[in-house]
Design a protein around this motif. Structure first.
Motif, PDB file in Angstrom:
ATOM      1  N   ALA A 115       0.906  -1.131  -0.101  1.00 36.21           N
ATOM      2  CA  ALA A 115       0.058   0.164  -0.036  1.00 36.21           C
ATOM      3  C   ALA A 115       0.933   1.334  -0.068  1.00 36.21           C
ATOM      4  O   ALA A 115       1.993   1.396   0.616  1.00 36.21           O
ATOM      5  CB  ALA A 115      -0.851  -0.061   1.163  1.00 36.21           C
ATOM      6  N   LEU A 116       0.413   2.337  -0.643  1.00 37.29           N
ATOM      7  CA  LEU A 116       1.108   3.458  -0.791  1.00 37.29           C
ATOM      8  C   LEU A 116       0.108   4.774  -0.252  1.00 37.29           C
ATOM      9  O   LEU A 116      -0.969   4.606  -0.904  1.00 37.29           O
ATOM     10  CB  LEU A 116       1.793   3.834  -2.219  1.00 37.29           C
ATOM     11  CG  LEU A 116       2.379   5.107  -2.163  1.00 37.29           C
ATOM     12  CD1 LEU A 116       3.874   5.017  -1.881  1.00 37.29           C
ATOM     13  CD2 LEU A 116       2.409   5.726  -3.621  1.00 37.29           C
ATOM     14  N   ALA A 117       0.764   5.480   0.546  1.00 36.11           N
ATOM     15  CA  ALA A 117      -0.138   6.827   1.050  1.00 36.11           C
ATOM     16  C   ALA A 117       0.614   8.012   0.652  1.00 36.11           C
ATOM     17  O   ALA A 117       1.948   7.966   0.873  1.00 36.11           O
ATOM     18  CB  ALA A 117      -0.164   6.893   2.603  1.00 36.11           C
ATOM     19  N   GLN A 118       0.048   8.799  -0.137  1.00 37.25           N
ATOM     20  CA  GLN A 118       0.708  10.078  -0.594  1.00 37.25           C
ATOM     21  C   GLN A 118      -0.441  11.112  -0.694  1.00 37.25           C
ATOM     22  O   GLN A 118      -1.554  11.115  -0.717  1.00 37.25           O
ATOM     23  CB  GLN A 118       1.171   9.790  -1.976  1.00 37.25           C
ATOM     24  CG  GLN A 118       0.117   9.641  -3.112  1.00 37.25           C
ATOM     25  CD  GLN A 118       0.931   9.747  -4.527  1.00 37.25           C
ATOM     26  OE1 GLN A 118       2.039   9.583  -4.668  1.00 37.25           O
ATOM     27  NE2 GLN A 118      -0.011  10.059  -5.457  1.00 37.25           N
ATOM     28  N   GLU A 119       0.140  12.472  -0.306  1.00 45.46           N
ATOM     29  CA  GLU A 119      -0.778  13.508  -0.146  1.00 45.46           C
ATOM     30  C   GLU A 119      -0.664  14.008  -1.854  1.00 45.46           C
ATOM     31  O   GLU A 119       0.392  13.962  -2.486  1.00 45.46           O
ATOM     32  CB  GLU A 119      -0.303  14.627   0.693  1.00 45.46           C
ATOM     33  CG  GLU A 119      -0.415  14.151   2.110  1.00 45.46           C
ATOM     34  CD  GLU A 119      -0.197  14.975   3.203  1.00 45.46           C
ATOM     35  OE1 GLU A 119       0.182  16.150   2.723  1.00 45.46           O
ATOM     36  OE2 GLU A 119      -0.095  14.694   4.325  1.00 45.46           O
ATOM     37  N   ILE A 120      -1.985  14.428  -2.440  1.00 48.03           N
ATOM     38  CA  ILE A 120      -1.858  15.106  -3.470  1.00 48.03           C
ATOM     39  C   ILE A 120      -2.862  16.294  -3.560  1.00 48.03           C
ATOM     40  O   ILE A 120      -3.537  16.471  -2.613  1.00 48.03           O
ATOM     41  CB  ILE A 120      -2.886  13.969  -4.426  1.00 48.03           C
ATOM     42  CG1 ILE A 120      -4.106  13.671  -4.016  1.00 48.03           C
ATOM     43  CG2 ILE A 120      -1.685  12.632  -4.513  1.00 48.03           C
ATOM     44  CD1 ILE A 120      -4.763  12.685  -5.041  1.00 48.03           C
ATOM     45  N   ILE A 121      -2.900  16.803  -4.904  1.00 52.67           N
ATOM     46  CA  ILE A 121      -3.829  18.015  -4.843  1.00 52.67           C
ATOM     47  C   ILE A 121      -4.999  17.567  -5.913  1.00 52.67           C
ATOM     48  O   ILE A 121      -4.602  17.043  -6.935  1.00 52.67           O
ATOM     49  CB  ILE A 121      -3.196  19.204  -5.659  1.00 52.67           C
ATOM     50  CG1 ILE A 121      -2.012  19.519  -4.768  1.00 52.67           C
ATOM     51  CG2 ILE A 121      -4.153  20.434  -5.798  1.00 52.67           C
ATOM     52  CD1 ILE A 121      -2.595  20.271  -3.557  1.00 52.67           C
ATOM     53  N   VAL A 122      -6.188  17.715  -5.290  1.00 51.16           N
ATOM     54  CA  VAL A 122      -7.502  17.700  -6.455  1.00 51.16           C
ATOM     55  C   VAL A 122      -8.067  18.747  -6.688  1.00 51.16           C
ATOM     56  O   VAL A 122      -8.245  19.734  -6.080  1.00 51.16           O
ATOM     57  CB  VAL A 122      -8.398  16.755  -5.414  1.00 51.16           C
ATOM     58  CG1 VAL A 122      -9.616  16.301  -6.160  1.00 51.16           C
ATOM     59  CG2 VAL A 122      -7.687  15.238  -4.843  1.00 51.16           C
ATOM     60  N   LEU A 123      -8.448  18.920  -8.128  1.00 46.46           N
ATOM     61  CA  LEU A 123      -9.013  19.965  -8.624  1.00 46.46           C
ATOM     62  C   LEU A 123     -10.521  19.574  -9.064  1.00 46.46           C
ATOM     63  O   LEU A 123     -10.505  18.485  -9.345  1.00 46.46           O
ATOM     64  CB  LEU A 123      -8.113  20.570  -9.908  1.00 46.46           C
ATOM     65  CG  LEU A 123      -6.894  21.351  -9.494  1.00 46.46           C
ATOM     66  CD1 LEU A 123      -6.160  21.540 -10.731  1.00 46.46           C
ATOM     67  CD2 LEU A 123      -7.179  22.481  -8.675  1.00 46.46           C
TER      68      LEU A 123
END
Length: 188
Positions: free
Chosen positions: A96-104
């Motif tokens: 599993a990978l957790a990452q912070e992203i930007i959602v538009l």
């Protein structure tokens, strides 16, 4: 029952398990707050982990077939490149990978600058998304098993003082490219 039907049945029965693992990873990462680097987890059989480290019995759910185990920090730079260099031993049944992203919002993507596909263009697009007034910060967790089962959890960060509650969305197809990259870490 033919092998393909057995595999499909196994995938369906594992989906709730992989979804629970994705939620477990997201809850663990969320307990550390926001503004964290990407984090990778190996999904290993709980029974194997307990037989090798019985002192963990009080910390683990023995009823859970798999347990997420945090891995070393990923190297700085391109995440796809880092994932492309990972190969798991047979003892690891998933990751599993957790990452912070930007959602538009979908219509806001049209407002982003166009361009090629080079590193500079990618950096420019990421910066434009980060600076966009309608952006939402989010944490994405994708989890996959060797059998191909996958799940994704997206936590949208609360938007302000009056809206401090995060929204959580679950769907196996939230991040198809990331799921494919994680599945590739199990390719022979």
């Amino acid at each position: 029952m033919p092998d393909s039907e057995q595999q499909a049945e196994t995938n369906q029965s594992m989906n709730p398990s992989v979804a629970a693992l994705a939620r477990e990873v997201e809850d663990f990462v969320a307990s550390g707050g926001w503004d964290q680097p990407p984090q990778l987890f190996a999904l290993v059989p709980t029974a194997d982990l307990l037989s090798q480290q019985p002192e963990l019995a009080a910390q683990l759910d023995a009823a859970s077939p798999l347990t997420p185990v945090a891995q070393e920090e990923l190297p700085e730079g391109d995440l796809a490149e880092a994932l492309g260099r990972i190969a798991w031993p047979e003892a690891v049944h998933g990751c599993a990978l957790a990452q912070e992203i930007i959602v538009l919002p979908p219509d806001a993507e049209q407002e982003l600058p166009g361009g090629g596909h080079g590193d500079e263009d990618a950096k420019r697009l990421r910066q434009a998304a980060a600076d966009h007034p309608r952006r939402t910060e989010a944490r994405l967790v994708a989890a996959v098993l060797r059998d191909g089962s996958a799940a994704c959890v997206l936590r949208l960060r609360g938007l302000g003082e009056g809206d401090s509650v995060d929204e959580v969305v679950e769907h196996p197809e939230l991040a198809p490219n990331l799921v494919d990259a994680l599945k590739a870490t199990f390719a022979p």
